[in-house]
Design a protein around this motif. Structure first.
Motif, mmCIF file in Angstrom:
data_model
loop_
_atom_site.group_PDB
_atom_site.id
_atom_site.type_symbol
_atom_site.label_atom_id
_atom_site.label_comp_id
_atom_site.label_asym_id
_atom_site.label_seq_id
_atom_site.Cartn_x
_atom_site.Cartn_y
_atom_site.Cartn_z
ATOM 1 N N PRO A 10 6.611 8.921 9.282
ATOM 2 C CA PRO A 10 5.481 7.993 9.295
ATOM 3 C C PRO A 10 5.888 6.616 9.800
ATOM 4 O O PRO A 10 7.052 6.224 9.695
ATOM 5 N N ASP A 11 4.916 5.889 10.316
ATOM 6 C CA ASP A 11 5.148 4.526 10.803
ATOM 7 C C ASP A 11 5.018 3.563 9.628
ATOM 8 O O ASP A 11 4.089 2.773 9.541
ATOM 9 N N ALA A 12 5.951 3.666 8.699
ATOM 10 C CA ALA A 12 5.874 2.912 7.453
ATOM 11 C C ALA A 12 6.921 1.811 7.423
ATOM 12 O O ALA A 12 7.775 1.698 8.311
ATOM 13 N N ASP A 13 6.861 0.995 6.383
ATOM 14 C CA ASP A 13 7.859 -0.051 6.164
ATOM 15 C C ASP A 13 8.934 0.410 5.189
ATOM 16 O O ASP A 13 10.074 -0.062 5.235
ATOM 17 N N VAL A 42 0.868 -1.179 0.000
ATOM 18 C CA VAL A 42 0.000 0.000 0.000
ATOM 19 C C VAL A 42 0.903 1.226 0.000
ATOM 20 O O VAL A 42 1.844 1.310 0.792
ATOM 21 N N ALA A 43 0.626 2.185 -0.900
ATOM 22 C CA ALA A 43 1.443 3.394 -0.999
ATOM 23 C C ALA A 43 0.555 4.630 -0.866
ATOM 24 O O ALA A 43 -0.310 4.858 -1.707
ATOM 25 N N ALA A 51 -1.256 0.809 9.610
ATOM 26 C CA ALA A 51 -1.809 -0.256 10.447
ATOM 27 C C ALA A 51 -2.812 -1.086 9.656
ATOM 28 O O ALA A 51 -2.846 -2.328 9.753
ATOM 29 N N ALA A 52 -3.648 -0.415 8.837
ATOM 30 C CA ALA A 52 -4.617 -1.129 8.018
ATOM 31 C C ALA A 52 -3.921 -2.008 6.990
ATOM 32 O O ALA A 52 -4.359 -3.137 6.717
ATOM 33 N N ALA A 53 -2.819 -1.487 6.420
ATOM 34 C CA ALA A 53 -2.069 -2.280 5.455
ATOM 35 C C ALA A 53 -1.519 -3.547 6.100
ATOM 36 O O ALA A 53 -1.610 -4.643 5.535
ATOM 37 N N ALA A 92 -0.092 -6.502 4.106
ATOM 38 C CA ALA A 92 0.681 -5.748 3.122
ATOM 39 C C ALA A 92 1.738 -4.880 3.786
ATOM 40 O O ALA A 92 1.611 -4.504 4.954
ATOM 41 N N LEU A 93 2.770 -4.551 3.023
ATOM 42 C CA LEU A 93 3.737 -3.555 3.448
ATOM 43 C C LEU A 93 3.188 -2.160 3.157
ATOM 44 O O LEU A 93 2.323 -1.995 2.281
#
Length: 356
Positions: free
Chosen positions: A174-177, A131-132, A151-153, A158-159
């Motif tokens: 952001p709390d991203a991967d 998810v981007a 969180a939803a991803a 998903a990443l």
């Protein structure tokens, strides 16, 4: 010239320029940082010092991969994870949208509301691998609920990839991967960016060759660009509170002068260094001609000259006429209050003259 196009690029910080000069000189600063001799090791040390400074823009628990800019970083992330199905917001930068649709992937487009925001509880299709969603939109400045979407991803297996180009150094990371940034959007040099990759995530390389940059991005790094990026990142973090307060003062002044223009996108959930406004019947080309010593934009610099209405303004529900009567003013650290006042007064007067 009054420069009000900070979303396209930002002025180079003097501190970043000074950091670069050591590696542009006539002594051994020109050395290849991948060479094993003493000058090469010194250049490599400068690269690693810059990497540590740039890492301050990101959460802990990841690694920084230098790239030529955010476009390459986003390509590396999207192609590198190898997901057959991805989800992207409708207002992503072309570097995400075009890359997502390349290569035969299945793509889910997440809509935005009239305020330019993706729903925090957006539904993500089963089977999605990536998810981007961008942190701050480059055209209208809206700040997306990226932590909730991340969180939803993850709940969907998903990443989460975040284009943080417009938010890096201004907002909390952001709390991203995976996170992409570009140096020249935070007062660093053009030609360098970075992809942050959370620990434990494997990527396939996009550029093959000598195996530099941890095997993910072959090619000789520029110590000068790295040093400038590092200095700019360090400065952005140190000045974050001061820069934010300055931007808020500029925003308030601009909104006061242009009070009868209509704001595009949320007034609250946005970076206030981005002021995207429209006025019924405004001839933007004429406005630019009459105010040619004010540098501002009619949309994304990356899509200028296409003649098509902005996909971002279309996504928030604007008809083509309204989209084409919109302008974007971008300002920040080196914009003075006098700059904003003079520019907005002149833009307003020129727009009013079109109505008479």
């Amino acid at each position: 010239m009054i420069y009000l196009d900070y979303q396209a690029t930002t002025p180079l910080a003097p501190e970043a320029r000074a950091a670069m000069l050591r590696w542009l000189g006539d002594d051994d600063g020109f050395a290849n940082p991948h060479s094993p001799h003493r000058p090469g090791r010194a250049a490599a040390a400068a690269v690693e010092a810059a990497r540590a400074e740039v890492a301050g823009l990101f959460p802990p628990g990841g690694r920084v991969i230098f790239t030529s800019g955010a476009t390459e970083a986003l390509n590396l992330a999207i192609h590198g994870v190898g997901a057959a199905q991805v989800a992207v917001s409708a207002i992503e930068h072309a570097a995400v949208l075009d890359t997502a649709f390349a290569g035969g992937r299945r793509v889910q487009v997440l809509p935005v509301d009239p305020h330019g925001l993706v729903a925090a509880d957006a539904w993500i299709q089963a089977g999605t691998g990536l998810v981007a969603v961008m942190q701050v939109n480059n055209e209208i400045g809206t700040i997306q609920p990226v932590d909730a979407l991340a969180a939803a991803a993850r709940d969907a297996g998903a990443l989460f990839l975040c284009d943080a180009v417009q938010g890096a150094g201004k907002l909390a990371p952001p709390d991203a991967d995976l996170i992409a940034v570009s140096a020249h959007k935070l007062h660093g040099p053009k030609g360098i960016g970075a992809l942050w990759v959370r620990d434990g995530i494997d990527l396939q390389p996009l550029v093959h060759g000598g195996g530099q940059e941890q095997g993910l991005r072959s090619g000789t790094l520029s110590p000068a660009l790295c040093a400038g990026f590092g200095a700019a990142a360090k400065l952005a973090l140190a000045r974050r509170g001061e820069d934010t307060a300055h931007v808020e003062a500029l925003w308030a002044k601009a909104r006061d002068i242009l009070a009868d223009w209509t704001l595009n996108g949320s007034a609250e959930q946005r970076w206030h260094g981005n002021l995207n406004l429209r006025r019924p019947g405004l001839d933007v080309a004429r406005l630019m001609s009459e105010c040619r010593d004010i540098a501002f934009s009619a949309g994304s610099a990356c899509a200028s000259g296409s003649g098509r209405p902005s996909h971002v303004l279309s996504a928030i529900g604007l008809e083509p006429g309204a989209a084409k009567s919109s302008v974007r003013l971008g300002f920040g650290r080196y914009t003075s209050l006098r700059d904003i006042e003079d520019a907005c007064v002149r833009l307003n007067e020129a727009a009013l003259s079109q109505e008479h």
